[in-house]
Design an enzyme around this catalytic site. Structure first.
Site, short mmCIF file in Angstrom:
data_model
loop_
_atom_site.label_atom_id
_atom_site.label_comp_id
_atom_site.label_asym_id
_atom_site.label_seq_id
_atom_site.Cartn_x
_atom_site.Cartn_y
_atom_site.Cartn_z
N TYR A 114 -35.99 10.79 91.33
CA TYR A 114 -35.67 12.21 91.48
C TYR A 114 -36.35 13.04 90.40
CZ TYR A 114 -33.04 16.49 92.04
OH TYR A 114 -32.69 17.80 92.26
N TRP A 116 -38.45 17.20 89.56
CA TRP A 116 -39.20 18.37 90.03
C TRP A 116 -40.70 18.22 89.85
CZ3 TRP A 116 -37.87 23.95 90.81
CH2 TRP A 116 -36.61 24.08 91.41
#
Ligand code: MGD
Ligand code: MGD
Ligand code: MO
Length: 769
Positions: A114, A116
């Protein structure tokens, strides 16, 4: 449209910019001329790019190199590294992946990864990783997000799709034209709307808020922080105890019903299960009426205030927004569901300017006038392995192999993980209870990390590969929440020995004989053309005629015209619920969900319910730890990104992350502005810098996420963090058996003035190599 002389642009999650390059170095990131409200974070880009915390070359942890996989795992975070060549590093990784696949199977590889990463849609780090691993037999993956897992799983069940959670929602334009009142749970912090994943060409939220205000709409900010609403909104401030919002919403609903202000026709025609919920509100289920007096005791907001707000909401065209933060807590499904029920009781769902929305103050672009526009993306490929975790259960996964868990009606088992591969994320930033994470992190034999910087995650890995940033490669930037598509042009040569994730995985694939299926024979530039042209083919020519790739690349960006008509969430459903049912089992808004009820989860029953959170100011734990810690998004950086750079550094207090505390709470502890403080609970302790304020409710402190974890004793579980990463303190617990989202906001702490000389912050020094 710009001419040939258009400046070469670049793009980030927080905005488009024009890099100024002098002697091969970026000296400045100039805001994009088309952006009406550029992010104040732009000046940090150049600092971060050339900072000494960049990873210079591939590195392997000494204990792992000496003893092989699993070597000296307890030294992760404290060990030295050995610099190796790219060839050597990639051979080591390929051999190790082959070993794990052979001995343990592909599901023993965790690559949920996970995070960005950065804004370019081709060099999307996690997608590159998952395409590569999918091609060699697959991996254990992850579902949902840290952002809004509880809300997303809940609304998929009770509204049938993700649209209400992720947008597009009812447009600001519709609110400006038709609403009288905007009620904001969690406020509308403009600091958060600097950002959207995939990047922002045009920041619209502040402009829209100004327009809504100018149209005479009133604002009500229900939040522990006054400045969650921009001062120009002149919002009424109601500051309940954190996590008491569900009780407030139930009491608002109760008031509407007992005063006959509910919309019975709407509830009968468009909703399922209202009667069950009404019985609960009136106390038929548990003998407790969820009245304004009841909620006053939980929220510390007076019953008169609650009743007054309910009447005002019923007398107005009211729009209710709930920010995502509210669902990032224990039982985080409930404030979302209770808000849906409250809006349904008001009966304005599907009307212009009315109803509900989520996250309007969480990110840019949830409610702007977005065109119908496809976004160029790299496809994920297939993952042959079925096992997965709800994303925030990473520490549970590593600590509890073979143990059962529940998720959205499924009974699942945690697989036994031997190799963790992270690319484009920072769990030592994002995960709760870092001391527990360190314990979990000692389980797998091997941890591989790609990152441009020596983050805490990189420093706790066995094999670390340096990757390029967006300024060191070509890419395309685009987001479904923005109407610009940006040609991101390489500005400088790669820093140090950094390579693109795409190139790294191509060379790894070579070692498995899968390069052809991974790269599909395309170079980076051929890929950019490919994903652009694929989007162009999907584009509606009546909205905008997309030029061919070469013209786009030369122009530097595409500006797709804004939608001409505002969107109203569930407008078609409202017009004809039989012809346009919601994709729920009943086709209606599910105030009671038979499906959720059938799971028999005590922590998520069949209708919105007040369930006491594990920690909050109303709980016994508050006797020892009397302050509720809210870990908000930072205004000065993106998560952990750019913490070393000037905008974030200028915000630090005594070199540490700022901690905002109410004046009375500070006085009671003899804490003054600028003091170094120790913030602690049973899970850990951090140092922070005090900021004393009247803008925060008593009993609540705020520390933004993102200060790089900086243990006084590296590798030691329970070490003091010298810098102020609040995830040392947060609770690592699933929101409920339904969504298993993160409960980061459910955290009580105590604060004291730090006695003695605070140790220097060393978070940004590279490990010994
Ligand atoms: N206590 C608490 N914790 C929280 C939250 C909270 O509210 N409270 N919020 C949560 C939320 S909503 C989120 S979304 C998460 C965010 O957590 P993350 O997304 O993990 O945080 P980032 O710092 O953005 O991490 C991205 C990493 O990718 C790296 N990177 C950038 N570009 C590239 C690239 O091209 N290749 C590679 N390989 N790496 C790259 C960056 O250097 C950075 O280290 O945090 C969560 N954590
Ligand atoms: N500048 C910047 N912007 C960002 C990010 C970033 O890192 N930097 N991260 C982005 C990401 S990944 C995400 S998911 C979004 C997250 O967006 P959100 O989840 O909405 O953001 P937060 O800052 O955690 O919380 C917003 C406000 O909610 C209030 N709040 C917290 N708990 C409660 C509660 O129990 N009750 C009430 N009534 N209010 C409460 C707090 O006062 C806080 O200021 O932000 C995005 N925007
Ligand atoms: Mo997020």
């Amino acid at each position: 449209m710009p001419k040939k002389t258009a400046p070469a642009l670049n793009h980030s999650h927080w905005g488009t910019f024009e890099p100024v390059v002098v002697d091969g170095r970026v000296t400045e990131a100039r805001p994009f001329a088309r952006d009406p409200d550029p992010s104040p974070m732009l000046p940090s880009i150049a600092d971060a790019l050339h900072h000494h915390s960049r990873i210079a070359q591939p590195a392997v942890r000494a204990g792992w190199l000496d003893d092989g996989p699993g070597g000296a795992r307890e030294r992760r975070g404290a060990d030295r590294y050995v610099a190796v060549t790219w060839e050597r590093a990639l051979d080591l990784i390929a051999d190790e992946i082959k070993r794990v696949i052979r001995d343990r199977g592909n599901q023993a590889i965790y690559a949920g990864s996970y995070g960005w990463g950065s804004a370019g849609r081709f060099h999307h780090a996690r997608t590159q990783l998952q395409r590569f691993l999918g091609g060699v037999g697959g991996f254990t993956g992850a579902r949902d997000t840290y952002s809004n897992a509880a809300g997303a799983v809940l609304v998929k069940n009770v509204l049938g799709s993700l649209q209400a959670m992720n947008g597009p929602g009812t447009s600001w334009k519709s609110i400006a034209d038709h609403a009288d009142l905007v009620v904001m749970f969690g406020g509308m912090p403009t600091r958060n709307t600097q950002v959207t994943p995939g990047g922002v060409g045009e920041h619209t939220t502040r402009g829209w808020l100004e327009q809504v205000k100018a149209a005479g709409v009133e604002f009500c900010n229900i939040s522990p922080m006054r400045d969650d609403a921009a001062s120009f909104l002149e919002a009424e401030w109601i500051a309940p105890r954190p996590h008491s919002d569900t009780a407030l919403m139930l009491a608002l609903s109760h008031t509407l019903i007992v005063e006959g202000l509910h919309d019975a026709d709407f509830l009968a025609r468009y909703c399922a299960g209202f009667n069950r919920f009404r019985d609960y509100l009136l106390g038929a289920e548990d003998g407790v009426a969820k009245s304004a007096d009841w909620a006053a005791g939980l929220s510390e907001i007076s019953a008169d205030k609650i009743r007054g707000l309910a009447r005002k909401m019923a007398a107005s065209r009211t729009f209710i927004n709930v920010n995502w933060s509210l669902q990032r807590g224990d039982h985080g499904e409930q404030p979302i569901w209770a808000a849906i029920a409250l809006a349904a009781i008001l009966g304005q769902v599907g009307l212009p300017g009315g109803g509900f929305g989520f996250g309007y103050g969480s990110m840019e672009g949830l409610a702007s006038l977005l065109p119908d526009m496809p976004v160029p993306t790299l496809s994920l490929g297939r993952n042959p392995v079925r096992s997965f975790i709800p994303v925030a259960r990473i520490a549970d996964l590593l600590l509890n192999p073979g143990q059962p868990f529940q998720y959205n009606g499924q009974d699942l088992i945690y697989p036994d993980i031997d190799l963790v591969y992270w690319c484009g994320g920072n769990p030592f930033h994002h995960h709760q209870d870092i001391n527990r994470l360190i314990r979990a992190w000692r389980r797998p034999a091997t941890i591989v990390v790609h990152d441009p910087w020596w983050t805490a995650t990189a420093r706790h890995a066995d094999i670390v590969l340096p990757t390029t940033t967006t300024l060191e490669r070509d890419d395309i930037g685009a987001s479904a929440r923005d109407r610009f598509i940006i040609a991101m042009k390489q500005a400088i040569a790669p820093v140090g020995e950094a390579r693109d994730d795409f190139a790294i995985f191509g060379d790894l694939a070579e070692r498995f004989g899968t390069r052809d299926s991974f790269a599909e024979g395309r170079t980076t530039m051929q890929w950019l053309r490919h994903i652009y042209e694929a989007a162009r083919e999907r584009a509606n020519p009546h909205v905008f005629a997309w030029p061919a790739f070469d013209e786009f690349w030369e122009r530097g960006y595409l500006e797709v015209p804004a939608a001409s008509t505002p969107h109203v969430l569930f407008e078609e459903f409202r017009m004809n619920p039989d012809a346009n049912p919601l994709p729920t089992p009943s086709g209606r808004i599910e105030i009671f969900s038979e499906k959720i009820a059938s799971y028999h989860y005590a922590d998520c029953p069949g209708h919105p319910t007040w369930l006491e959170p594990a920690e909050w100011l109303g709980s016994d734990a508050a006797r020892n730890y009397p302050l509720h810690l809210l870990t908000t998004q930072p205004s000065t950086r993106l998560h952990g990104q750019m913490d070393m750079a000037r905008v974030s550094q200028q915000s630090k207090v005594a070199g540490r992350e700022p901690m905002r505390i109410n004046r009375d709470d500070a006085a009671a502890r003899e804490i003054r502005d600028g003091d170094v403080v120790r913030v602690f609970n049973d899970r850990g302790a951090i140092l922070a810098g005090a900021v004393v304020t009247d803008d925060i409710r008593r009993g609540v402190i705020q520390i933004s996420t993102g200060a790089w974890y900086d243990p006084a004793e590296p590798g030691v579980i329970g070490s003091l963090d010298k810098h102020g990463n609040p995830n040392v303190l947060t609770l690592d617990k699933g929101t409920s058996s339904l969504a298993q989202g993160p409960s980061a906001q459910t955290t009580l702490v105590q604060v004291e003035k730090y006695a003695g000389d605070p140790p220097p912050v060393t978070a940004f020094e590279s490990p010994q190599i």
